[in-house]
Write a protein that holds these residues in place. Structure first.
Motif, PDB file in Angstrom:
ATOM      1  N   MET A 182       0.840  -1.192   0.000  1.00  0.00           N
ATOM      2  CA  MET A 182       0.000   0.000   0.000  1.00  0.00           C
ATOM      3  C   MET A 182       0.882   1.251   0.000  1.00  0.00           C
ATOM      4  SD  MET A 182      -2.854  -1.622   0.038  1.00  0.00           S
ATOM      5  CE  MET A 182      -4.129  -0.416   0.407  1.00  0.00           C
ATOM      6  N   TYR A 183       0.245   2.399  -0.217  1.00  0.00           N
ATOM      7  CA  TYR A 183       0.973   3.656  -0.218  1.00  0.00           C
ATOM      8  C   TYR A 183       0.967   4.295   1.167  1.00  0.00           C
ATOM      9  CZ  TYR A 183       1.408   3.886  -5.300  1.00  0.00           C
ATOM     10  OH  TYR A 183       1.755   3.648  -6.605  1.00  0.00           O
ATOM     11  N   HIS A 184       1.963   5.126   1.389  1.00  0.00           N
ATOM     12  CA  HIS A 184       1.999   5.950   2.592  1.00  0.00           C
ATOM     13  C   HIS A 184       0.704   6.741   2.689  1.00  0.00           C
ATOM     14  CE1 HIS A 184       3.197   9.361   5.157  1.00  0.00           C
ATOM     15  NE2 HIS A 184       4.132   8.558   5.648  1.00  0.00           N
ATOM     16  N   GLU A 185       0.250   7.013   3.903  1.00  0.00           N
ATOM     17  CA  GLU A 185      -1.037   7.687   4.099  1.00  0.00           C
ATOM     18  C   GLU A 185      -1.114   9.040   3.391  1.00  0.00           C
ATOM     19  OE1 GLU A 185       0.215   9.540   8.482  1.00  0.00           O
ATOM     20  OE2 GLU A 185      -1.439   8.118   8.298  1.00  0.00           O
ATOM     21  N   ASN A 186       0.025   9.692   3.200  1.00  0.00           N
ATOM     22  CA  ASN A 186       0.025  10.977   2.506  1.00  0.00           C
ATOM     23  C   ASN A 186      -0.308  10.839   1.025  1.00  0.00           C
ATOM     24  OD1 ASN A 186       0.750  12.198   4.889  1.00  0.00           O
ATOM     25  ND2 ASN A 186       2.920  12.370   4.378  1.00  0.00           N
ATOM     26  N   SER A 188      -2.615   8.533  -0.081  1.00  0.00           N
ATOM     27  CA  SER A 188      -3.850   7.738  -0.145  1.00  0.00           C
ATOM     28  C   SER A 188      -4.850   8.279  -1.158  1.00  0.00           C
ATOM     29  CB  SER A 188      -4.506   7.682   1.237  1.00  0.00           C
ATOM     30  OG  SER A 188      -4.826   8.989   1.686  1.00  0.00           O
ATOM     31  N   ALA A 193      -4.119   3.833  -5.151  1.00  0.00           N
ATOM     32  CA  ALA A 193      -4.182   3.612  -3.700  1.00  0.00           C
ATOM     33  C   ALA A 193      -5.634   3.417  -3.271  1.00  0.00           C
ATOM     34  CB  ALA A 193      -3.554   4.786  -2.960  1.00  0.00           C
ATOM     35  N   ARG A 194      -6.535   4.234  -3.822  1.00  0.00           N
ATOM     36  CA  ARG A 194      -7.954   4.098  -3.487  1.00  0.00           C
ATOM     37  C   ARG A 194      -8.504   2.764  -3.981  1.00  0.00           C
ATOM     38  NH1 ARG A 194      -8.361   9.557  -5.413  1.00  0.00           N
ATOM     39  NH2 ARG A 194      -9.487   8.794  -7.240  1.00  0.00           N
ATOM     40  N   SER A 197      -7.440  -0.038  -1.641  1.00  0.00           N
ATOM     41  CA  SER A 197      -8.187   0.044  -0.380  1.00  0.00           C
ATOM     42  C   SER A 197      -9.574  -0.555  -0.535  1.00  0.00           C
ATOM     43  CB  SER A 197      -8.293   1.501   0.083  1.00  0.00           C
ATOM     44  OG  SER A 197      -7.019   2.016   0.406  1.00  0.00           O
ATOM     45  N   THR A 207      -1.792  -7.229   3.791  1.00  0.00           N
ATOM     46  CA  THR A 207      -1.056  -6.042   3.360  1.00  0.00           C
ATOM     47  C   THR A 207       0.366  -6.124   3.885  1.00  0.00           C
ATOM     48  OG1 THR A 207      -1.726  -4.770   5.318  1.00  0.00           O
ATOM     49  CG2 THR A 207      -3.123  -4.595   3.349  1.00  0.00           C
ATOM     50  N   ARG A 211       5.193   0.734   3.405  1.00  0.00           N
ATOM     51  CA  ARG A 211       4.313   1.697   2.735  1.00  0.00           C
ATOM     52  C   ARG A 211       5.148   2.836   2.148  1.00  0.00           C
ATOM     53  NH1 ARG A 211      -1.727   2.123   4.294  1.00  0.00           N
ATOM     54  NH2 ARG A 211      -2.161   0.001   4.977  1.00  0.00           N
ATOM     55  N   SER A 213       6.238   6.110  -0.141  1.00  0.00           N
ATOM     56  CA  SER A 213       5.545   7.387  -0.321  1.00  0.00           C
ATOM     57  C   SER A 213       5.445   7.806  -1.780  1.00  0.00           C
ATOM     58  CB  SER A 213       6.259   8.493   0.468  1.00  0.00           C
ATOM     59  OG  SER A 213       7.582   8.651  -0.009  1.00  0.00           O
TER      60      SER A 213
END
Length: 286
Positions: A182-186, A188, A193-194, A197, A207, A211, A213
């Motif tokens: 997955m990608y870093h939360e920044n 998302s 990334a969506r 999810s 997962t 993660r 960036s």
């Protein structure tokens, strides 16, 4: 007004700081500060002031001055190109801004052939995740992965490709039970990334605890055998370390847009570069 001093004001506006302006002009910050002070004294108006946070910013008069100065700059650029014949000559500098993975995986592999055909064009590739401003002339061209939300006066934008995506795992060991990277939360907000999810909500897939960036980090994580992820096919297809998985198949497209200054669109060097970029994406999208 001294045009050379106005150049210092433009550099400060575009860089946002004295040190940034100094880097652009290849002088020290003291010189920038001195030239700006001399300009304000010359015209008898305060153009720069300290904000509440202590940083320097343009006053209302400074912003008005910038607006007129940019018009003068554009006029002088046009005059220069007409007088020197540069409008018809494929020579000079072209600055291109894009995300790192586009520069390294798409443009860079094609640069040798371009340089052989257009030896007079000097290419400056800036790899950056921020959206640089064309109106501030921070760059000549910008490649955006997604419809531009900004633009501004005298900036044109056109869609040059739509990138399809697929799931990739490490070559030679790609399996559909690998954990999802997955990608870093920044990051998302990215379409891929969506999609991941949403996909994870419908199953029991694992997962990865890694993660990254950015997309380059995701590619390197896959190549290292840490899992699988969703990548634009135009970027993944030339990387022998990756292997495409047949399932699942992400149903998403990501638009590629090319932005540039309208007043530069007729310059031979800009025409050559924009055609080259469009051709690359046209040949490789899929």
């Amino acid at each position: 007004m001294n045009w050379e001093s106005l150049k210092y004001l433009l550099a400060f506006y575009r860089a946002g700081s004295l040190s940034g302006a100094a880097d652009r002009l290849k002088v020290d910050a003291t010189t920038v500060s001195r030239r700006l002070a001399a300009l304000q004294q010359e015209i008898g108006t305060q153009l720069i002031e300290k904000s509440a946070s202590g940083s320097l910013e343009l006053t209302a008069a400074g912003l008005r001055t910038i607006s007129h100065t940019e018009s003068v700059e554009t006029t002088l650029d046009r005059l220069s190109t007409e007088l020197t014949g540069a409008r018809l000559a494929e020579e000079g500098m072209v600055r291109i801004s894009s995300v790192p993975v586009v520069n390294s995986k798409i443009l860079m592999p094609e640069l040798k052939r371009f340089s052989e055909r257009h030896p007079g064009i000097e290419m400056h590739l800036a790899s950056e995740v921020r959206n640089v401003s064309l109106t501030r002339r921070e760059t000549d061209m910008a490649i955006r992965l997604g419809r531009p939300q900004d633009g501004g006066y005298n900036v044109t934008a056109r869609r040059i490709a739509a990138l399809t995506h697929a799931v990739y795992g490490p070559a030679g060991g790609a399996r559909d039970d690998l954990p999802w990277i997955m990608y870093h939360e920044n990051m998302s907000f990215l379409p891929q990334a969506r999609w991941m999810s949403e996909h994870l909500k419908s199953g029991n897939d694992r997962t990865s605890n890694i993660r990254p960036s950015d997309l380059e980090g995701v590619i390197e994580a896959i190549a290292a055998g840490l899992g699988r992820s969703v990548i634009p096919q135009v970027i993944a297809e030339t990387d022998h370390r990756l292997q495409k998985l047949e399932e699942p198949k992400p149903d998403l497209l990501r638009e590629v847009w090319l932005m540039q200054h309208s007043d530069q669109s007729g310059l031979a060097r800009m025409v050559a570069v924009s055609r080259w970029i469009e051709q690359i994406f046209s040949q490789r999208q899929g």
